[in-house]
Design an enzyme around this catalytic site. Structure first.
Site, PDB file in Angstrom:
ATOM      1  N   ASP A 159     -12.228  -0.121  -1.470  1.00 14.07           N
ATOM      2  CA  ASP A 159     -11.754   1.105  -0.699  1.00 14.07           C
ATOM      3  C   ASP A 159     -12.787   1.971  -0.219  1.00 14.07           C
ATOM      4  OD1 ASP A 159      -9.787   4.191  -1.400  1.00 14.07           O
ATOM      5  OD2 ASP A 159     -10.334   3.331   0.447  1.00 14.07           O
ATOM      6  N   ASP A 172     -11.464   2.636   6.982  1.00 15.77           N
ATOM      7  CA  ASP A 172     -11.108   2.718   5.725  1.00 15.77           C
ATOM      8  C   ASP A 172     -10.459   1.477   5.200  1.00 15.77           C
ATOM      9  OD1 ASP A 172      -8.637   4.985   4.013  1.00 15.77           O
ATOM     10  OD2 ASP A 172      -9.763   3.437   3.168  1.00 15.77           O
TER      11      ASP A 172
HETATM   12  N1  5HQ Z   1      -6.920   4.623   0.348  1.00 22.90           N
HETATM   13  C1  5HQ Z   1      -6.949   4.529  -1.227  1.00 22.90           C
HETATM   14  C2  5HQ Z   1      -5.488   3.775  -1.744  1.00 22.90           C
HETATM   15  C3  5HQ Z   1      -5.670   2.553  -2.235  1.00 22.90           C
HETATM   16  C4  5HQ Z   1      -4.469   2.292  -2.697  1.00 22.90           C
HETATM   17  C5  5HQ Z   1      -3.325   2.827  -2.753  1.00 22.90           C
HETATM   18  C6  5HQ Z   1      -2.297   2.310  -3.544  1.00 22.90           C
HETATM   19  C7  5HQ Z   1      -1.206   3.030  -3.833  1.00 22.90           C
HETATM   20  C8  5HQ Z   1      -0.208   1.925  -4.513  1.00 22.90           C
HETATM   21  C9  5HQ Z   1      -1.050   0.812  -4.427  1.00 22.90           C
HETATM   22  O1  5HQ Z   1      -2.072   0.820  -3.849  1.00 22.90           O
HETATM   23  N2  5HQ Z   1      -3.383   4.101  -2.628  1.00 22.90           N
HETATM   24  C10 5HQ Z   1      -4.375   4.602  -2.041  1.00 22.90           C
END
Ligand code: 5HQ
Length: 325
Positions: A32, A216
């Site tokens: 990320d 991102d």
């Molecule tokens: N941009 C950061 C991020 C990455 C993944 C997730 C996420 C939520 C549920 C599964 O994955 N949420 C935020």
């Protein structure tokens, strides 16, 4: 050192997961570039919340060292979050090894993550200035290993509906066509933040307008200023803003126009088909371009990034580079 790790898309390319060994234990993590914490599901969580996931067990790692004074808590823009405690342990990504990396072991994870059963945590690749560990802030995996890399950079090669890769320390010229164009990065918010200089919809004329943006990999969609989003969907018969769905929808049989972003003085094209993101009903599909209201900047997430080969250059003058893949 340098190395390559594969990434594999979840359904609808919602996220891309990579195998990472933490203390000799392999977990699938979401790389990320929009955050700076390496956190993992762990045996410290309630057993019910661990179900379906690979978890980090610090007690069964021969190389873990508890950082007992440190803790972390993170909230993401989609409302999901997690929190826990911290260990130092050996982390291996592809062939790149961080011998003593801060591994943030979750004690609690929000429901949005729990249901993502292949996702065992996140590996943050933003700048360490936004790492959430307190009282002693920690470095990202990239910052930990940067000085040992052949070049202080990593690249993202995300594909639509197929495995791709992240490379650390080198640029693989076989992964893109044409040239890479770069934009200066402003690191003051700890993000890979740059200014896009314009856009075009389909074969339409280019509109010169600057918009503050981030690259991102941990966000699924492409979030843009409301006027650009309106100009895009204004070219789509049957497109509508559906407040019950929380965004623009399109007829699933639409022939969607491409979206062109002008970055670093070059045109970067997202095929229209990438903007039909996922079905909501028999006939209605959720748009891959949405408004950036409330975010504070535009977000070039996976819908855009999977059309590009992206260089995240962490040199003394950080920059992001984009090339057609
Ligand atoms: N941009 C950061 C991020 C990455 C993944 C997730 C996420 C939520 C549920 C599964 O994955 N949420 C935020």
């Amino acid at each position: 050192q340098q190395g390559e790790v594969s990434n594999t898309p979840e359904a609808h390319d919602q996220s891309y997961l990579c195998p990472v060994t933490v203390g000799g234990q392999t977990l699938n993590l979401d790389f990320d570039t929009g955050s700076a914490d390496l956190w993992v599901y762990s045996t410290l969580m309630p057993t019910s919340e661990q179900r379906g996931h690979s978890v980090y067990n610090p007690d069964s790692s021969s190389s873990s060292n508890a950082q007992s004074d440190n803790s972390w808590t993170i909230q993401y823009s989609d409302g999901s979050g997690a929190s826990g405690t911290v260990y130092a342990d050996k982390v291996v990504v592809g062939s790149v090894t961080a011998t003593s990396q801060a591994v943030e072991a979750a004690t609690s994870v929000s429901s949005a993550f729990i249901k993502e059963t292949h996702n065992d945590g996140l590996l943050g690749l933003a700048f360490s200035s936004i790492n959430t560990v307190q009282p002693t802030q920690q470095t990202t995996f990239f910052d930990t290993v940067k000085s040992t890399l052949a070049k202080p950079l990593f690249t993202a090669h995300l594909k639509k509906g197929a495995p791709g890769s992240y490379d650390f320390g080198y640029i693989d010229t076989s992964k893109y066509t044409g040239s890479i164009t770069y934009a200066h990065v402003d690191t003051s918010n700890g993000l890979w933040e740059f200014t896009a200089s314009g856009y075009a919809v389909g074969s339409g004329s280019t509109v010169a307008t600057p918009y503050d943006s981030i690259a991102d990999t941990g966000t699924s969609l492409l979030y843009l200023p409301t006027e650009i989003v309106a100009a895009y969907y204004g070219e789509v018969n049957g497109a509508m803003y559906d407040s019950s769905q929380g965004g623009y929808t399109v007829p699933c049989d639409s022939n969607l126009p491409d979206f062109v972003a002008i970055i670093g003085g070059s045109r970067h094209t997202v095929p229209g088909s990438y903007i039909n993101y996922a079905p909501i009903s028999e006939t209605s599909c959720f748009g891959g371009i949405q408004a950036n209201d409330g975010i504070g900047h535009s977000v070039f997430g996976d819908v855009f990034l999977k059309s590009q080969f992206v260089v995240f250059d962490g040199s003394n003058s950080p920059r992001v580079g984009f090339a057609k893949q």
